[in-house]
Design a protein around this motif. Structure first.
Motif, short mmCIF file in Angstrom:
data_model
loop_
_atom_site.label_atom_id
_atom_site.label_comp_id
_atom_site.label_asym_id
_atom_site.label_seq_id
_atom_site.Cartn_x
_atom_site.Cartn_y
_atom_site.Cartn_z
N ASN A 45 -13.11 2.86 -104.90
CA ASN A 45 -14.39 2.32 -104.94
C ASN A 45 -15.64 3.16 -105.55
O ASN A 45 -15.69 4.36 -105.61
N GLY A 46 -16.25 2.25 -106.51
CA GLY A 46 -17.40 2.80 -107.13
C GLY A 46 -18.66 2.29 -106.17
O GLY A 46 -18.57 1.52 -105.52
N SER A 47 -19.70 2.86 -106.62
CA SER A 47 -21.01 2.48 -105.91
C SER A 47 -22.31 2.17 -107.04
O SER A 47 -22.35 3.00 -107.79
N PHE A 48 -22.90 1.13 -106.46
CA PHE A 48 -24.29 0.90 -107.23
C PHE A 48 -25.31 1.16 -106.05
O PHE A 48 -25.39 0.58 -105.30
N THR A 49 -26.06 2.19 -106.41
CA THR A 49 -26.97 2.96 -105.47
C THR A 49 -28.19 2.42 -105.40
O THR A 49 -28.99 2.88 -104.61
N GLY A 50 -28.52 1.55 -106.50
CA GLY A 50 -30.01 1.50 -106.82
C GLY A 50 -30.76 2.67 -107.41
O GLY A 50 -29.98 3.72 -107.80
N PHE A 51 -31.90 2.68 -107.57
CA PHE A 51 -32.46 3.95 -108.36
C PHE A 51 -32.42 4.82 -107.05
O PHE A 51 -32.97 4.93 -106.06
N SER A 52 -31.72 6.13 -107.72
CA SER A 52 -31.56 7.24 -106.80
C SER A 52 -31.55 8.28 -107.60
O SER A 52 -30.83 8.58 -108.54
N LEU A 53 -32.42 9.24 -107.05
CA LEU A 53 -32.59 10.59 -107.66
C LEU A 53 -31.44 11.51 -107.80
O LEU A 53 -31.18 12.23 -108.85
N ALA A 54 -30.67 11.43 -106.82
CA ALA A 54 -29.46 12.23 -106.55
C ALA A 54 -28.33 11.47 -107.55
O ALA A 54 -27.66 12.34 -108.04
N THR A 55 -28.25 10.31 -107.56
CA THR A 55 -27.40 9.62 -108.73
C THR A 55 -27.70 9.90 -110.03
O THR A 55 -27.03 10.42 -110.81
N LEU A 56 -29.10 10.11 -110.22
CA LEU A 56 -29.50 10.42 -111.69
C LEU A 56 -28.94 11.98 -111.84
O LEU A 56 -28.55 12.37 -113.05
N ARG A 57 -29.27 12.81 -110.91
CA ARG A 57 -28.86 14.11 -111.03
C ARG A 57 -27.49 14.30 -111.22
O ARG A 57 -26.93 15.16 -112.04
N GLU A 58 -26.76 13.59 -110.65
CA GLU A 58 -25.20 13.68 -110.69
C GLU A 58 -24.73 13.13 -112.13
O GLU A 58 -23.91 13.98 -112.68
N ASN A 59 -25.52 12.29 -112.80
CA ASN A 59 -25.19 11.51 -114.09
C ASN A 59 -25.94 12.38 -115.42
O ASN A 59 -25.56 12.06 -116.45
N LEU A 60 -26.55 13.54 -114.89
CA LEU A 60 -27.41 14.22 -116.06
C LEU A 60 -26.56 14.83 -116.98
O LEU A 60 -26.34 14.84 -118.05
N GLY A 61 -25.47 15.70 -116.61
CA GLY A 61 -24.58 16.42 -117.34
C GLY A 61 -23.33 15.60 -117.52
O GLY A 61 -22.92 14.42 -117.08
N GLY A 62 -22.54 16.27 -118.57
CA GLY A 62 -21.24 15.56 -118.68
C GLY A 62 -20.09 15.81 -117.94
O GLY A 62 -20.10 16.55 -117.08
#
Length: 907
Positions: free
Chosen positions: A247-264
């Motif tokens: 399962n993958g997830s579409f979280t909507g706008f989320s600061l936690a999701t953004l922080r998770e995807n900042l780095g490689g």
């Protein structure tokens, strides 16, 4: 026809214009009108839309190298936001440099059909233009097939009957097999063919419709990021059991999701099973940036290509850059890394209207296939029209009444159809990308060459570029070629080299101008300014020849012989035309230039041409001696044919360079004068030319019987001993003052050595003749001469020649006490012709001639000492007569007089 055109045509007829010329003018006007009517596309439809679709089709929806995916999600999922933004910045910096070069070239003059090919060929010449044109054509052809097969895969994935299932169910009604997929691809390609055959206008309308669809899809995707509620997306892993999901997830706008995807967070690409890294992801992402030439390819169909290409291309590139960065941010802020890495088709899952995304994929891919097909046809048409490949592309020249190159479209379609038979194009996709990158690098190279050449006519209206941007573009494209696929890059460069060599030797000459000539001129001027005559040194002296030629028909072998004597120095063929410019309507020398230059090419000599008008030959030679050359490259040696009564022979007709191509008759030199016809100059004037040259401190060579020298036979005959060069470094007309170490003798020795160093004369052997008298210690003189040769590093055989019998015939002047002044001037006297010329008898000169002739075997050429002409001009005819007697029947002979020191024993 306008009234002004009618009146002009009537005036032309009244003035006697021929009907054929009139019909030619009419055909030219018709062709221009046809070209004008075929140019219909404005900036938006002709440049912006094709470029946007070509770039969006790959980056937003598809990566056809390894399967279907959302490329933006692929990049962000593996690289993270920071690295993804850096990748986009670097990629767009590289293509941005290329776009600047394209804009500069496009605004420097009128553009025609062919896009990048037209720009490169007109800037770098036919070799580069033709080879890059072929590669760009193949890249577009293979790209079109690539998109068609990608669309077939997308359609089959959605509507194909799954493997193992024989009955259609629901929407899955299409059979799957190699032949069925080939059939689907052929149908889609036929649709592209129909659109391209109708013309550029219908293509523009079709692409605009597709653009509206893609814009709607893009808008829907952007809205979906805001409108779709958080949801889980089941992911079926193809490498696991089909019943297992992740399962993958579409979280909507989320600061936690953004922080998770900042780095490689590089992982395994599920479509290939390969571990991803920065370089591999960047290489995949850069594949989507190779559509920037889609608008330039339509240059022949644009209303104002020089206006539309810069504005349209820059607008499209900036817009796509902003969209990619916006999408990267939205994906990082709303989608989990698992979703981004494990499901490249997630945009359909989160879209508020999923079918529209599918339609967008189909429409964008179809548009890209059409764009590549019509681009390939325009390139092929431009190649055919330029006749670089002769009759091989003659069929592609045919156009419709509206100017659409229909045969080029059909031929391009046939080639794409052939490529479709190969099935999957993963193996050549890397080559296609490197082909595109090689074209971009060459566009940058063309702009760089134009900028460095500093030609006054290179003044593009687009000024936002420098040679630095061109260099950065070249370096970036080359680095990306090898980063994407080192093997493909090597193959592409090898293919380019083969095409370059083939076109260099096989293609006809063009009238476009060669940038190489402008660059050579720029560099030669710079280095000529650096060549300071004040820094000349005898160690680096070399002969710089001015050969005076009355008629090349009688001087072909002499021209070739002097070419061997120049030793990488300046070589100029001079000619004096006896006319008065005041009495002529125009310069008569200009029409002769081509014949002289063709002569140089045919004889394969490295010479320049210098022609002049003068009232007499002597004045003309003076002009040439004063004015020929630039800076440190000026003639230091004058070469003249000998003045005698022999009838000139047409050696040009028997020369190998002309016997094989006699039917061409490219040269327009007048026939040789008859033996009884008067000469253009008198004996007094001829000797005056020699005297003038010596006064100007020029060395002088007089060549006699050189037209009888068959160099090929002499130097290649297998007989033993090998051919020889006889050297007589003594003034045979002044035996009482003979020296072997004066300036003239050393210059004579140097010229014989230079000839022996030429490649064609290396088999020849130097033979140096030492004339000795009884009781003059001949062996001591011989040892001294051998030591001199050793010091000068000259290998020669020294032969003693007793000449007491010859000397006895020489008139001996009464010798009295000699003062210091006479002793000091002894060397100067030794190089002068005796002031009492009348006292040198013909009997003595004939005896000297016989002595030279008896030294066998007969050499290939002889070098003899040339005395200085007498100060009394009344003795000029007698001086010339004695030179004639001295060289009579000697065969090829060169009389040499040197005035400058040319030998050095120092390191």
């Amino acid at each position: 026809m306008a009234s002004s055109e009618r009146s002009a045509l009537l005036t032309y007829r009244l003035c006697g214009g021929s009907g054929e010329e009139e019909r030619g003018r009419e055909r030219g006007r018709a062709a221009a009108a046809s070209a004008a009517t075929s140019r219909k596309l404005p900036t938006f439809l002709g440049v912006v839309v094709p470029t946007l679709l070509s770039m969006f089709s790959v980056v937003l929806f598809l990566r056809l190298v390894n399967g279907r995916m959302t490329l933006a999600g692929f990049v962000v999922g593996h690289a993270g936001l920071y690295q993804a933004l850096a990748m986009f910045a670097v990629a767009y910096f590289i293509i941005g440099m290329t776009v600047l070069s394209v804009c500069a070239i496009a605004t420097n003059g009128a553009l025609d059909a062919g896009g990048a090919y037209y720009m490169i060929s007109r800037a770098l010449g036919p070799e580069f233009g033709g080879s890059i044109g072929i590669m760009f054509f193949l890249a577009n052809v293979c790209g079109s097939a690539l998109y068609v097969l990608g669309l077939v895969e997308a359609v089959v994935d959605s509507f194909g009957i799954p493997p193992g299932q024989e009955v259609a169910s629901g929407v899955r009604v299409l059979p799957q097999s190699y032949w069925y997929e080939l059939l689907y691809g052929t149908i889609l390609l036929a649709l592209c063919l129909v659109v391209c055959l109708v013309g550029a206008s219908i293509y523009a309308k079709a692409t605009f419709l597709i653009f509206l669809i893609v814009a709607a899809v893009l808008g829907t995707i952007l809205v979906s990021f805001f409108a779709t509620r958080p949801l889980g997306v089941p992911i079926r892993m193809p490498h696991l059991n089909s019943s297992e999901t992740e399962n993958g997830s579409f979280t909507g706008f989320s600061l936690a999701t953004l922080r998770e995807n900042l780095g490689g967070g590089y992982g395994v690409d599920y479509t290939t099973g390969q571990m991803m890294s920065f370089s591999t992801v960047f290489a995949v992402m850069f594949n989507g940036c190779t559509g920037i030439m889609a608008g330039s390819n339509m240059s022949g169909d644009l209303k104002r290509p020089s206006y539309s290409i810069p504005r349209g291309t820059i607008s499209a590139v900036l817009f796509t850059y902003l969209v990619y960065n916006l999408l990267a941010f939205l994906m990082c802020a709303t989608c989990s890394r698992t979703l981004l890495q494990k499901d490249y088709g997630f945009l359909r899952d989160i879209s508020i209207f999923p079918p529209l995304v599918t339609v967008g994929i189909y429409a964008a891919t179809l548009s890209a296939a059409m764009s590549n097909l019509i681009g390939a046809s325009r390139i092929l048409y431009a190649l055919a029209r330029d006749d670089l490949f002769g009759r091989a592309l003659a069929l592609a020249k045919k156009t419709s009444a509206s100017g659409n190159p229909i045969m080029a479209v059909i031929l391009s379609w046939l080639v794409v159809q052939l490529v479709l038979f190969s099935g999957k194009l993963n193996t050549i996709a890397g080559v296609v990308t490197t082909f595109f990158l090689l074209v971009y690098a060459t566009v940058n190279l063309a702009c760089l060459a134009l900028e460095w050449a500093s030609a006054p006519n290179f003044r593009p209206t687009f000024r936002y570029f420098t040679w630095h941007t061109c260099l950065l573009g070249i370096a970036g494209c080359c680095v990306m070629m090898f980063l994407i696929s080192p093997v493909s890059a090597s193959v592409s460069l090898g293919f380019l080299l083969i095409l370059l060599l083939a076109l260099h030797y096989l293609s006809p000459s063009s009238t476009w101008g060669y940038i190489s000539q402008a660059l050579i001129f720029h560099q030669v001027r710079k280095y000529l300014l650096m060549l300071d005559v004040r820094k000349d040194h005898v160690k680096f002296w070399r002969p710089q020849m001015l050969l005076m030629v009355q008629n090349p028909r009688g001087s072909a072998r002499l021209i070739d012989f002097v070419n061997d004597l120049k030793k990488s120095g300046l070589y100029v063929l001079g000619h004096v035309e006896l006319q008065d410019l005041d009495a002529l309507p125009s310069d008569p020398l200009q029409p002769q230039q081509d014949s002289w230059l063709s002569l140089v090419d045919k004889l394969n000599v490295k010479a320049f041409i210098s022609l002049t008008l003068a009232p007499s030959v002597r004045h003309g030679v003076r002009q040439l001696l004063f004015t020929t050359g630039l800076g440190g490259m000026r003639p230091n040696t004058l070469v003249l044919g000998f003045y005698d009564d022999a009838a000139p022979q047409d050696s040009l007709a028997q020369h190998p360079a002309f016997t094989s191509a006699r039917e061409e008759q490219p040269l327009s030199f007048p026939p040789l004068r008859a033996a009884a016809a008067p000469k253009l100059l008198s004996p007094r004037e001829y000797v005056g030319i020699v005297a003038d040259a010596l006064k100007m401190l020029r060395n002088v060579l007089l060549a006699r019987h050189l037209e009888s020298l068959d160099k090929l036979w002499e130097l290649r005959r297998a007989a033993s001993p090998p051919p020889s060069i006889h050297v007589w470094p003594v003034n045979l007309l002044r035996p009482d003052s003979a020296r072997y170490a004066d300036t003239c003798s050393l210059f004579l020795l140097q010229m014989a050595c230079v000839l022996n160093m030429a490649r064609a004369w290396r088999r020849a052997r130097l033979r140096l003749f030492l004339c000795v008298e009884a009781g003059a210690m001949p062996h001591a003189q011989e040892d001294k001469l051998r030591q001199l040769l050793k010091d000068l590093r000259i290998q020669a055989q020294v032969q003693l020649v007793p000449w007491d019998g010859v000397v006895r015939l020489h008139w001996q002047a009464p010798r009295g006490p000699r003062g210091d002044a006479a002793a000091a001037g002894e060397e100067e006297e030794s190089v002068n012709f005796p002031p009492n010329t009348t006292q040198v008898s013909d009997e003595y000169v004939c005896a000297a001639n016989k002595m030279v002739l008896e030294q066998g075997p007969a050499p290939a050429v002889r070098f003899l000492y040339l005395p200085r002409p007498p100060a009394d001009t009344g003795l000029y005819p007698l001086y010339l007569r004695q030179l004639e007697l001295l060289t009579r029947d000697l065969g090829p002979t060169v009389l040499v007089h040197g005035v400058s020191a040319v030998t050095s024993t120092q390191l």
